[in-house]
Design an enzyme around this catalytic site. Structure first.
Site, PDB file in Angstrom:
ATOM      1  CG  ASP A 138     -33.892  45.927  28.156  1.00 18.01           C
ATOM      2  OD1 ASP A 138     -33.665  45.729  29.498  1.00 18.01           O
ATOM      3  OD2 ASP A 138     -34.332  46.780  27.731  1.00 18.01           O
TER       4      ASP A 138
ATOM      5  CG  HIS B 124     -36.405  44.412  23.682  1.00 18.89           C
ATOM      6  ND1 HIS B 124     -37.523  45.309  23.963  1.00 18.89           N
ATOM      7  CD2 HIS B 124     -35.304  45.266  24.327  1.00 18.89           C
ATOM      8  CE1 HIS B 124     -37.326  46.342  24.425  1.00 18.89           C
ATOM      9  NE2 HIS B 124     -36.037  46.413  24.789  1.00 18.89           N
TER      10      HIS B 124
ATOM     11  CG  ASP C 207     -37.916  47.066  28.102  1.00 18.39           C
ATOM     12  OD1 ASP C 207     -38.857  47.583  28.585  1.00 18.39           O
ATOM     13  OD2 ASP C 207     -37.114  47.949  27.446  1.00 18.39           O
TER      14      ASP C 207
ATOM     15  CG  HIS D 219     -40.000  48.527  25.038  1.00 23.32           C
ATOM     16  ND1 HIS D 219     -40.424  48.750  23.799  1.00 23.32           N
ATOM     17  CD2 HIS D 219     -39.059  49.399  25.425  1.00 23.32           C
ATOM     18  CE1 HIS D 219     -39.658  49.476  23.272  1.00 23.32           C
ATOM     19  NE2 HIS D 219     -38.727  49.937  24.273  1.00 23.32           N
TER      20      HIS D 219
ATOM     21  CG  HIS E 280     -33.967  51.842  30.278  1.00 20.96           C
ATOM     22  ND1 HIS E 280     -35.198  51.581  29.488  1.00 20.96           N
ATOM     23  CD2 HIS E 280     -33.821  53.211  30.289  1.00 20.96           C
ATOM     24  CE1 HIS E 280     -35.626  52.985  29.315  1.00 20.96           C
ATOM     25  NE2 HIS E 280     -34.795  53.882  29.576  1.00 20.96           N
TER      26      HIS E 280
END
Length: 950
Positions: A268, A270, A297, A330, A466
């Site tokens: 991830d 993000h 993500d 996401h 995750h």
């Protein structure tokens, strides 16, 4: 099979060995000497010599405090005698004279180690709590997804012609309905680059030089965004390439061959651009020898997901076989539409940088992404995890229909497998279990599941992402080395202080794990500006940055502040449950409960497994008797909303609507008393109050009824004299109306107040009503009213004034006053402030429900606004609110009459249209307010979500 991984970075340094223990002890220890044992405990030497316990010289010590293990007798041998619990035997090197500088140093080091251990424990506890709240946000997303499904069915049933929105959840279908092209080759062709655009330009066919120019621009000017035309074109070209090469839902990628060949796998990110730029700096940009796989993500939370995606897709276009992105949970339309404070943020990012059209292009792109990738036929890479169903083969994953939004129901096996690809988490014990903390239908899978899946598919390793590992490392090795969690965003959300990491596979299929703590984006930008475009950023070989104690404390404070903000929102949403839980224990209505009951109530009502003992210290004060003032606590925690778009006074109107339903019932006094006191004992119980409202068809939701009941003082049995009850009940209405509730001019109002003081005196309204009702029919007619007024012998009450007064109080003009009409004519002075608290309780209950369900409301409004313009007709706005109301399990949150008020006050300019986006934005910007001791916790700066800002 893949060889065991070699981590190329050091773990956090352990505490240094005790200096005192390492030094030679030159000072003599003899019988009777005062000593310090292992830098901690003090005592007196009672024995020195050899023992049966082991080789070497031993010292028997009588401790000053009873922290020993015996009285001198140990393992059947006694070498001295002392009081029970004061004796201990220690080898000679563990004992120092209490007067020596070594002993002092040892004690200081021991204290520092203890303090450091406690701080690290507090830090990890804060992270675990923060992480639990973060997962709670995702759990709410899944709960809201189920509510959305119910709302959609209602809207389609009752408003089938109001929207052309397709009956499905595909971004392609939604794009068509909204007028966004699905022809990737045309994306961006209808857009024009503005004359004042300052960023780089993209020309086709794409060249390495152009890509490097754009990368350098993002590295040195990340706030000057790529023009939306170029973003659309890049997305379109990437979709064309990936559509052609992705024949199913699993991608196959090989580690580049040759001595320098490698594949970098990111977890991830993000939207944290600093981490992605750092990974590129350390491992090089994609080329024929360097592949990249981003494991989902990329979107949400951080500010720069679009920049990460643009860099990745530019290289995907240049080197199609060397770059791929897996889909994460996401990469999802409804998740992206949530605010960053509630786990989303990508829609807001696109809206700020580009527009809603580009956002829908990203959504189409996300649905093309594979659900998993197989690396060189031996490693399975998936964002979430493995599966709740037995016997799953990679072939099953390949055949899943991924060109849709992730399903939230898991009854069908195909839906369950897709859901687990994006949402599953590992556990250390065998089997599959429900992961309630993550959300409805989420599961955890054990080491046996991993072993069986890899064995059935002839693979040796599974890599997933995750979640931030609880160790705060950038990776976690689990399931006997068969499963690796990798998370690339360091100092996640600008406050957790975790490391980021990537997994790097080499051409011989060995792999390394590299951790990092990315510098702040501002630092990287300055470095790139100094180096210039011609000099490629060189790899840093500095040791892994350790988190200092000061940084750890700042990070912990940020997490604690965030935890408290999120908890307060949960408290407001569940305030009615909390009141109920604690009031059942507080039978004497003291407002106090034991601290343990406070913690149990929080855990039970909020349904969160958190370290409530520690949280309690930051949220409430425990008095010397171990009690918590829960009443003060609940009254201090409120939503801090600025509901834009409303005309002033909407809160009062909400409450007035409720009271007006009682006025419309037009009951006689006896009927009114019987309605509230059904058993005739002269008192009103909570049950009788609720039944009375039902009889009057007041339709007030349970939470709002309870808000009124809580502020009306009752006896220890929860009862109140019916006359006193109705007077207190009138207080709530009087406050909402700004007086009596009757529209009067100033002179008439002044006269009515004078009459009220003389007429009522110390008597209750019921007694006064009975006295005026001469014929006893339960109503006051004009003659009875005139006679009562005349008896006051006030010179101002001439016949003309009496006619004017009657016209004012007989609001509906039916020729008589029922009890509620009579009561509302006289202004009530609330000396207890109970009316204000009740009104606030009603309004907060409504706002909390709307905030909790803002994702569902957004869906309902967009049902009538497929083009995403942010505005709908007032009737459509009302239909969306009603659909939400009808979809609620159990009691609804807002009455139909209150919905009418919301709609009226939202359409302030009365043009028949409502800006629902403005309405929803006020809930996204909201926090909560509280007078608790936790106020003032630091809030991270906007850009800190991308860097280690501690």
């Amino acid at each position: 099979s893949a060889r065991p991984h070699i981590t190329t970075l050091p773990v956090r340094p352990s505490c240094p060995r005790s200096t005192a223990a390492a030094m030679s002890n030159s000072e003599e220890i003899k019988m009777g000497s005062k000593v310090v044992i292992l830098g901690k405990r003090k005592g007196t030497v009672r024995f020195i010599g050899t023992t049966a316990f082991g080789p070497g010289e031993w010292v028997g010590v009588e401790l000053d405090k009873a922290t020993g293990t015996h009285d001198g007798l140990a393992n059947g041998h006694r070498y001295f005698t002392c009081p029970a619990g004061h004796g201990v035997y220690v080898q000679r090197q563990g004992v120092l004279p209490s007067t020596s500088w070594q002993a002092a140093a040892s004690q200081i080091q021991s204290l520092l180690r203890g303090r450091k251990d406690r701080q690290e424990t507090d830090y990890k506890r804060a992270f675990q709590t923060w992480n639990a709240m973060d997962m709670e946000e995702e759990s709410q997303f899944l709960d809201q997804s189920a509510t959305i499904s119910r709302v959609e069915h209602m809207l389609r049933a009752y408003h089938p012609s109001s929207s052309t929105t397709p009956n499905g959840n595909s971004a392609v279908a939604l794009s068509i309905n909204g007028g966004v092209s699905t022809d990737y080759s045309n994306w961006g062709t209808d857009m024009v680059v503005d004359a004042d655009y300052k960023g780089p330009h993209v020309t086709w066919p794409l060249t390495l030089s152009t890509v490097q120019t754009i990368l350098h621009h993002i590295r040195t000017n990340p706030d000057v965004h790529l023009h939306k035309k170029y973003v659309a074109e890049i997305l379109g070209q990437a979709c064309i390439i990936m559509n052609a090469e992705l024949k199913d839902s699993v991608y196959d990628i090989d580690v580049p061959s040759g001595p320098d060949g490698k594949l970098v796998i990111c977890g991830d990110t993000h939207g944290q651009l600093a981490d992605f730029l750092w990974v590129l700096k350390q491992n090089g940009e994609p080329d024929e020898d360097t592949g990249y796989l981003l494991n989902g993500d990329i979107a949400d939370r951080g500010e720069d997901a679009s920049e990460i995606l643009m860099i990745t897709l530019l290289y995907k276009i240049l080197y199609p076989k060397r770059v791929m992105i897996n889909r994460g949970n996401h990469e999802n339309l409804e998740m992206n539409r949530r605010s960053s404070e509630h786990g989303g943020g990508f829609f807001d990012e696109c809206r700020m940088k580009y527009d809603a059209t580009v956002f829908m292009m990203f959504q189409q792109f996300f649905e093309i992404l594979p659900l998993a990738t197989v690396v060189s036929k031996r490693v399975f890479v998936v964002h979430g995890g493995l599966y709740r169903r037995d016997g799953v083969l990679v072939q099953h994953i390949r055949t899943i229909n991924r060109r849709r939004q992730c399903p939230t129901q898991t009854e069908a096996i195909e839906d369950a497998l897709m859901f687990d690809c994006l949402w599953a988490d590992p556990q250390d014990f065998p089997g599959v279990s429900r992961a309630a903390h993550r959300g409805a239908n989420c599961i955890r899978f054990g080491p046996d599941v991993t072993k069986r899946f890899l064995g059935n598919n002839a693979m040796s390793l599974c890599i997933r992402s995750h979640e931030v590992p609880n160790s705060l490392r950038g990776f976690e090795d689990r399931h006997d080395g068969r499963l690796i969690t990798v998370f690339t965003a360091s100092n996640y959300c600008g406050q957790t202080g975790n490391y980021g990491a990537v997994v790097i596979f080499h051409s011989d299929m060995s792999y390394t794990v590299e951790e990092h703590m990315a510098p702040p984006i501002e630092v990287l930008v300055q470095e790139y500006r100094r180096s210039g475009r011609q000099t490629a950023p060189s790899r840093s070989d500095e040791a892994l940055k350790t988190v200092s104690q000061t940084e750890m404390n700042v990070s912990k404070d940020k997490m604690v502040g965030d935890i408290q903000d999120k908890l307060r929102q949960k408290i407001v949403q569940h305030k009615d449950d909390l009141w109920w839980y604690w009031m059942q224990v507080d039978t004497q209505s003291t407002g106090l409960v034991p601290a343990a009951i406070w913690r149990q109530g929080m855990a039970s009502a909020l349904q969160l497994e958190l370290p409530w003992f520690n949280i309690q210290k930051t949220m409430v004060t425990v008095d010397k008797d171990g009690m918590v003032n829960y009443k003060k606590f609940l009254e201090s925690v409120n939503l801090d909303l600025e509901v834009t778009g409303f005309e002033e006074g909407w809160e009062n109107k909400i409450v007035l609507k409720f009271y007006e339903s009682l006025l419309r019932s037009d009951l006689t006094l006896k009927q009114t008393l019987d309605m509230f006191d059904q058993d005739g004992d002269g008192k009103v119980s909570p049950l009788e109050f609720k039944q009375a409202l039902a009889c009057a068809e007041a339709d007030l939701p349970e939470a709002q009824v309870n808000a009124i009941l809580r502020v009306i003082d009752r006896d220890s049995d929860g009862m109140l004299n019916v006359s006193d009850f109705l007077d207190r009940f009138q207080v709530v209405y009087s406050l909402a109306s700004g007086g009596s509730g009757i529209q009067m001019d100033a002179a008439t109002r002044k006269l009515m107040n004078q009459i009220g003081r003389k007429l009522l005196g110390t008597k209750s309204r019921i007694d006064t009503f009975k006295k005026i009702d001469l014929n006893g029919d339960g109503y006051i007619d004009e003659g009875e009213f005139t006679a009562a007024m005349s008896s006051l012998r006030m010179p101002e009450l001439n016949p003309a004034a009496l006619k004017r007064l009657w016209a004012a109080v007989d609001v509906n003009g039916d020729g008589h006053l029922n009890y509620f009409e009579f009561a509302q004519a006289f202004e009530v002075v609330d000396t207890s402030a109970s009316g204000e608290r009740a009104m606030k309780g009603i309004v907060d209950s409504i706002l909390a429900s709307l905030q909790k369900n803002q994702m569902t409301l957004a869906f309902a409004f967009r049902y009538f606004d497929p083009k995403g313009e942010g505005r709908v007709l007032r009737e459509d706005f009302k239909a969306g609110l009603r659909a939400l109301n009808a979809s609620q399990k159990g009691s609804h949150s807002v009455t139909d009459a209150q919905l009418e008020v919301l709609v009226d006050y939202m359409d302030s300019d009365k043009d028949g249209n409502i800006d629902y986006q403005e309405f929803l934005d006020c809930f996204s910007r909201s926090g909560s307010s509280s007078s608790s001791r936790a106020d003032g916790a630091p809030v991270p700066p906007k850009r800190s979500s991308q860097s280690h800002a501690m």
